[in-house]
Design a protein around this motif. Sequence first.
Motif, PDB file in Angstrom:
ATOM      1  N   UNK A  58     -31.176  50.101   5.291  1.00 62.97           N
ATOM      2  CA  UNK A  58     -31.607  51.392   5.835  1.00 62.97           C
ATOM      3  C   UNK A  58     -30.676  52.520   5.389  1.00 62.97           C
ATOM      4  N   UNK A  59     -29.380  52.275   5.447  1.00 61.83           N
ATOM      5  CA  UNK A  59     -28.416  53.308   5.054  1.00 61.83           C
ATOM      6  C   UNK A  59     -28.522  53.575   3.552  1.00 61.83           C
ATOM      7  N   UNK A  60     -28.627  52.513   2.759  1.00 64.47           N
ATOM      8  CA  UNK A  60     -28.742  52.685   1.323  1.00 64.47           C
ATOM      9  C   UNK A  60     -30.011  53.417   0.934  1.00 64.47           C
ATOM     10  N   UNK A  61     -31.122  53.078   1.566  1.00 61.12           N
ATOM     11  CA  UNK A  61     -32.392  53.753   1.302  1.00 61.12           C
ATOM     12  C   UNK A  61     -32.284  55.237   1.642  1.00 61.12           C
ATOM     13  N   UNK A  62     -31.640  55.552   2.762  1.00 62.17           N
ATOM     14  CA  UNK A  62     -31.477  56.946   3.170  1.00 62.17           C
ATOM     15  C   UNK A  62     -30.735  57.739   2.101  1.00 62.17           C
ATOM     16  N   UNK A  63     -29.705  57.135   1.532  1.00 65.62           N
ATOM     17  CA  UNK A  63     -28.933  57.812   0.485  1.00 65.62           C
ATOM     18  C   UNK A  63     -29.701  57.885  -0.825  1.00 65.62           C
ATOM     19  N   UNK A  64     -30.197  56.742  -1.308  1.00 62.42           N
ATOM     20  CA  UNK A  64     -30.781  56.716  -2.652  1.00 62.42           C
ATOM     21  C   UNK A  64     -32.125  57.426  -2.736  1.00 62.42           C
ATOM     22  N   UNK A  65     -32.795  57.612  -1.586  1.00 57.73           N
ATOM     23  CA  UNK A  65     -34.031  58.383  -1.570  1.00 57.73           C
ATOM     24  C   UNK A  65     -33.774  59.871  -1.356  1.00 57.73           C
ATOM     25  N   UNK A  66     -32.510  60.251  -1.211  1.00 60.46           N
ATOM     26  CA  UNK A  66     -32.182  61.654  -1.034  1.00 60.46           C
ATOM     27  C   UNK A  66     -32.553  62.212   0.322  1.00 60.46           C
ATOM     28  N   UNK A  67     -32.715  61.341   1.316  1.00 57.95           N
ATOM     29  CA  UNK A  67     -33.067  61.800   2.664  1.00 57.95           C
ATOM     30  C   UNK A  67     -31.872  62.467   3.328  1.00 57.95           C
ATOM     31  N   UNK A  68     -30.704  61.846   3.227  1.00 63.33           N
ATOM     32  CA  UNK A  68     -29.486  62.375   3.837  1.00 63.33           C
ATOM     33  C   UNK A  68     -28.292  61.684   3.205  1.00 63.33           C
ATOM     34  N   UNK A  69     -27.127  62.277   3.355  1.00 63.56           N
ATOM     35  CA  UNK A  69     -25.920  61.599   2.912  1.00 63.56           C
ATOM     36  C   UNK A  69     -25.328  60.796   4.071  1.00 63.56           C
ATOM     37  N   UNK A  70     -24.325  60.007   3.781  1.00 63.88           N
ATOM     38  CA  UNK A  70     -23.783  59.087   4.777  1.00 63.88           C
ATOM     39  C   UNK A  70     -23.236  59.834   5.995  1.00 63.88           C
ATOM     40  N   UNK A  71     -22.616  61.001   5.767  1.00 66.59           N
ATOM     41  CA  UNK A  71     -22.028  61.764   6.868  1.00 66.59           C
ATOM     42  C   UNK A  71     -23.092  62.301   7.817  1.00 66.59           C
ATOM     43  N   UNK A  72     -24.334  62.379   7.365  1.00 66.16           N
ATOM     44  CA  UNK A  72     -25.418  62.913   8.204  1.00 66.16           C
ATOM     45  C   UNK A  72     -26.142  61.825   8.990  1.00 66.16           C
TER      46      UNK A  72
END
Length: 273
Positions: A58-72
Amino acid sequence: MDISGERVGRRTGLEWSPIRGCRTIERATPTEAAIGLSFDRRPHTVLMATPDDVEDLAIGFTLTEGVANFAEILDVTVEAAAEGILVDVRLTPSAKARKMRPRTLEGRSSCGLCGVQRLADAVRPLPVVASNRPFDPRAVQRAVAAIGDRQPLGRLTRATHAAAFANADGELGLVREDVGRHNALDKLAGGLLRAGADPAGGFVVVTSRCSFEMVEKTARIGCPMIVAISAPTDLAIRKAEEAGITLVALARDDGHTVFSRAERLKPELRHVG
């Protein structure tokens, strides 16, 4: 990594051979489950994936899909459901206004772009990875030689992919497995973020072909090089050039081929050919 019954099933089949004839065999098969991913309780997509390291996915998908960065990312909750697994990613208010790539279908294990609605959303501009870190061809070979022993699910089932992170010397650190090559890379991305690792300090190794989506994910991770066991597509090479990523493919025991940004490797490889 422990192989649990949740990740592996047992099935019988009828094997035929011109020498042995027919016989009944039993084979281990990897579990494939529906992972429903939502952001702030709003459903986004359904991924068909191996049901482990789900938070990393889930975290990786959020980053690699450009949804949000880790800090968000504020929190990730994982819940079992009758139909599969439900994962909700809670984002900061600053991330909620960011435009996501909309999807209308489930993301199948073989495809990284299932359900994307528009052509413009399929091939998006990539961030440029600005890293001058050099790598040695022997480090690539060292990582490729080691990845087979780091795939317990793959060795058992022969039906999964792996994505690994190697340091500059080619020593493997984090490894993730999944029935889907994109899922494996997303799990790796999530694992690296959670571990606080520096993606610019090493390279990604994948046991699959290298399509442009794999390059896109590598760029969003911030990693300067991707090494693929199989061949790349033409678009993957073009996008790797644009993103400043060194793309190494056809990486086998007897060598490898560099398709983009070869200057990041040592001089002995720069002038070959």
